[in-house]
Design an enzyme around this catalytic site. Structure first.
Site, PDB file in Angstrom:
ATOM      1  N   LYS B  75      -7.817   5.885   7.189  1.00 14.24           N
ATOM      2  CA  LYS B  75      -6.557   6.758   6.738  1.00 14.24           C
ATOM      3  C   LYS B  75      -6.257   7.269   8.297  1.00 14.24           C
ATOM      4  O   LYS B  75      -6.934   7.733   9.098  1.00 14.24           O
ATOM      5  CB  LYS B  75      -7.245   7.559   6.007  1.00 14.24           C
ATOM      6  CG  LYS B  75      -6.186   8.762   5.302  1.00 14.24           C
ATOM      7  CD  LYS B  75      -7.011   9.432   4.274  1.00 14.24           C
ATOM      8  CE  LYS B  75      -6.016  10.279   3.461  1.00 14.24           C
ATOM      9  NZ  LYS B  75      -6.712  11.228   2.206  1.00 14.24           N
ATOM     10  N   SER B 150      -4.558  11.011  -1.982  1.00 14.30           N
ATOM     11  CA  SER B 150      -3.854  10.781  -0.707  1.00 14.30           C
ATOM     12  C   SER B 150      -4.153   9.546   0.124  1.00 14.30           C
ATOM     13  O   SER B 150      -3.387   9.294   1.149  1.00 14.30           O
ATOM     14  CB  SER B 150      -3.724  11.860   0.177  1.00 14.30           C
ATOM     15  OG  SER B 150      -5.156  12.129   0.434  1.00 14.30           O
ATOM     16  N   SER B 174      -8.730  12.581  -3.745  1.00 13.99           N
ATOM     17  CA  SER B 174      -8.015  11.377  -2.842  1.00 13.99           C
ATOM     18  C   SER B 174      -8.651  10.276  -2.541  1.00 13.99           C
ATOM     19  O   SER B 174      -8.132   9.179  -1.740  1.00 13.99           O
ATOM     20  CB  SER B 174      -7.549  12.287  -1.691  1.00 13.99           C
ATOM     21  OG  SER B 174      -6.557  13.321  -1.950  1.00 13.99           O
TER      22      SER B 174
END
Lengths: 103, 463
Positions: B75, B150, B174
């Protein structure tokens, strides 16, 4: 400090306060105070906090924010949390450390 | 297609070279990326050079760790000195990190090769995979559907086998939500078990760092690399060392709790059926299944929302003052929501965390793991969840993250496992929620489940 924190947890667990033994909730008689305590977020409140934080916020945004957070504030207020004086945020770490023991 | 553990072993044993597997993944990325939008940067030349160096090291008998030569991507919120970390945002567009994240440093030290950086919700503050600046990430099982967020790119890329694993982060679901929607295994560690140093913060009380991968075994391997004390993150002080043997325990003698309320309310029929099926599997593996009455999760959820909102707004206050127009509408509105809570409400929510966890532990006395769905349904479409900053956005976000937030507030570890598919062929996942620092036990149960089932081995077809 450690002894104080541990003693607090023991008091919570064994119900030595006017607190639910496990949840930290206030005893029912405290509900009589509810009528005089506002638990609805108004646009004025949002605008005041935003001003104090020096964050620009339009009036329409304050109204939107108030509407968005009202369910959360209302639910949290309804929990009537009344913690013992000695409980602090770091109490969490002590409880988590105790909780690692499985059975 | 190999798992992370299998690929690492094959490279170590000279059955495959790091260059071979890196090239194979780069080819898959080239094919899938236009559909998924899972990567924000692909570092082709650097990855191949690092892979070649890893192969040379193996040839000279120099294996530096359990991830030696394995290509991974993460990420875009994990800092690496001198590299971009744009955090899915316009505000940090072009921002170069001044230091390296401890989790990434440990993965690098274990020998991994870096493929690039992955899509994420703006500042990790969104549960669907929408991003106003980057466009939405798309679900490999159906590109019209959300990935969840996320850690949107992490889940999409692992599901499509573009990387063997990817770090995500979990502050309000997330890791678990995207793992559920994309059909991969996600591991949210106990709060403080993995260092968050030099990782983009969202809420310092709730943030956790963990992997999305193809199996529980792979999550255990990544956990063994990244978990443990770090002087740069004081919350990790004194945390127990990772116990790899405990991730291989048998379910025999373990007790699984099934909540009577909240996590089983309003489930779509296929989610409820898969929960029952999973319980039957666990019983077959020798676990005992009991019902459990958890404390009221709606109150815990409200406390979680207050802590998250206030801490996120506090972190972003300087930009809210100067650059509010550079946020996407939804993130800006959510950050403004954090202005509404009083200091007393925030601190009461923080102080209640210990007693709330004590109440939870009392409720699960004698229980090793609580099982719960991640969501009441499989992935919705991108269009129907594209609420932007509209008037219903906060309610929509809270509905999607309903089964997530209480667990962040209590700081508990979770292994999210694929448990089957909906009637439309979409993945459905379940949460194995452990006791504090019982990360390895949750993984052990997931690992046993995956020896008895093949849901985690399903691969989406190229559309």
């Amino acid at each position: 400090l450690k002894l104080t924190v541990l003693a607090t947890i023991i008091r919570i667990e064994f119900g030595c306060h006017m607190i639910d033994p496990t949840s930290g909730l206030a005893a029912p008689h405290l509900h009589q105070e509810e009528a005089v305590m506002p638990n609805e977020v108004t646009p004025e409140r949002v605008a005041a906090i935003a001003a104090a934080a020096r964050v620009p916020l339009e009036q329409t945004s304050a109204a939107r924010v108030a509407k968005a957070v009202n369910p959360t504030v209302t639910r949290f207020a309804a929990q009537m949390i009344a913690l013992p004086l000695e409980v602090e945020p770091a109490t969490y770490a002590v409880v988590a450390g105790q909780g690692m023991i499985t059975k | 297609m190999l798992t992370l553990t299998e690929a690492a072993a094959a490279i170590r044993q000279h059955k495959l070279s790091s260059v071979e597997v890196t090239r194979a993944l780069l080819a898959r990325i080239e094919r899938w990326q236009p559909i998924l939008n899972a990567f924000v940067r692909v570092e082709v030349e650097e990855a191949l050079a690092a892979a070649a160096a890893a192969d040379a090291a193996i040839a000279s008998g120099d294996v530096c760790g359990p991830l030696h030569g394995v290509p991974l991507a993460h990420k875009d919120m994990y800092y690496i000195t001198g590299r971009l970390a744009e955090c899915g945002s316009k505000i940090r567009s072009g921002w170069v990190a001044p230091a390296t994240s401890t989790a990434i440093a440990r993965i690098q030290d274990a020998g991994a090769v870096r493929l690039g950086a992955l899509h994420m919700a703006e500042f990790a503050y969104g549960p669907t995979g929408h991003n106003e600046h980057l466009g939405p990430a798309r679900n490999p099982w159906d590109p019209q559907r959300i990935t969840g967020g996320s850690s949107s790119g992490s889940a999409a890329s692992v599901a499509a086998r573009l990387t063997y694993a990817a770090l995500g982060s979990d502050t309000g679901g997330s890791i678990r939500l995207p793992a559920h929607f994309c059909g991969v295994t996600g591991f949210k560690p106990t709060y403080s078990r993995v260092s968050r140093a030099n990782t983009m913060p969202l809420s310092f009380t709730l943030d956790t760092v963990g992997p999305l991968a193809l199996s529980a075994e792979d999550c255990a391997l990544i956990g063994s690399v990244i978990a443990g004390a770090d002087p740069l993150d004081p919350t990790t002080r004194g945390v127990p060392a990772w116990d790899m043997a405990a991730t291989q325990r048998t379910p025999k003698g373990m007790t699984i709790g099934v909540p009577r309320k909240f996590y089983v309310d309003g489930l779509e029929s296929d989610v409820a059926a898969l929960l029952d099926e999973a319980l039957a599997t666990f019983r077959g593996l020798g676990a005992r299944v009991v019902e459990v009455d958890l404390p009221d999760q709606t109150a815990i959820s409200a406390a979680a929302l207050i802590v998250l909102a206030v801490e996120a707004t506090s972190l972003h206050a300087p930009w809210l003052r100067e650059r509010a127009g550079d946020y996407g509408a939804q993130v800006r509105n959510r950050l403004q929501n954090g202005l509404a809570y009083s200091a007393v409400e925030y601190l009461e929510a923080l102080r209640w965390r210990g007693p709330a966890l004590a109440a939870h532990l009392a409720a699960i006395d004698g229980i090793d793991v609580v099982i719960a769905p991640a969501s009441s349904a499989a992935a919705p479409t991108i269009d129907e969840t594209d609420v932007g900053g509209g008037p219903g956005a906060e309610a929509a976000i809270q509905a999607i993250t309903r089964f997530m937030r209480p667990i962040n507030y209590l700081g508990l570890p979770v292994l999210e496992i694929p448990a089957g598919q909906s009637r439309h062929g979409l993945p459905i996942g379940l949460q194995l929620i452990g006791r504090p620092f019982g990360d390895e036990t949750a993984i052990a149960l997931g690992r046993a489940f995956q020896t008895a089932t093949s849901h985690h081995r399903r691969i989406p077809d190229f559309p």
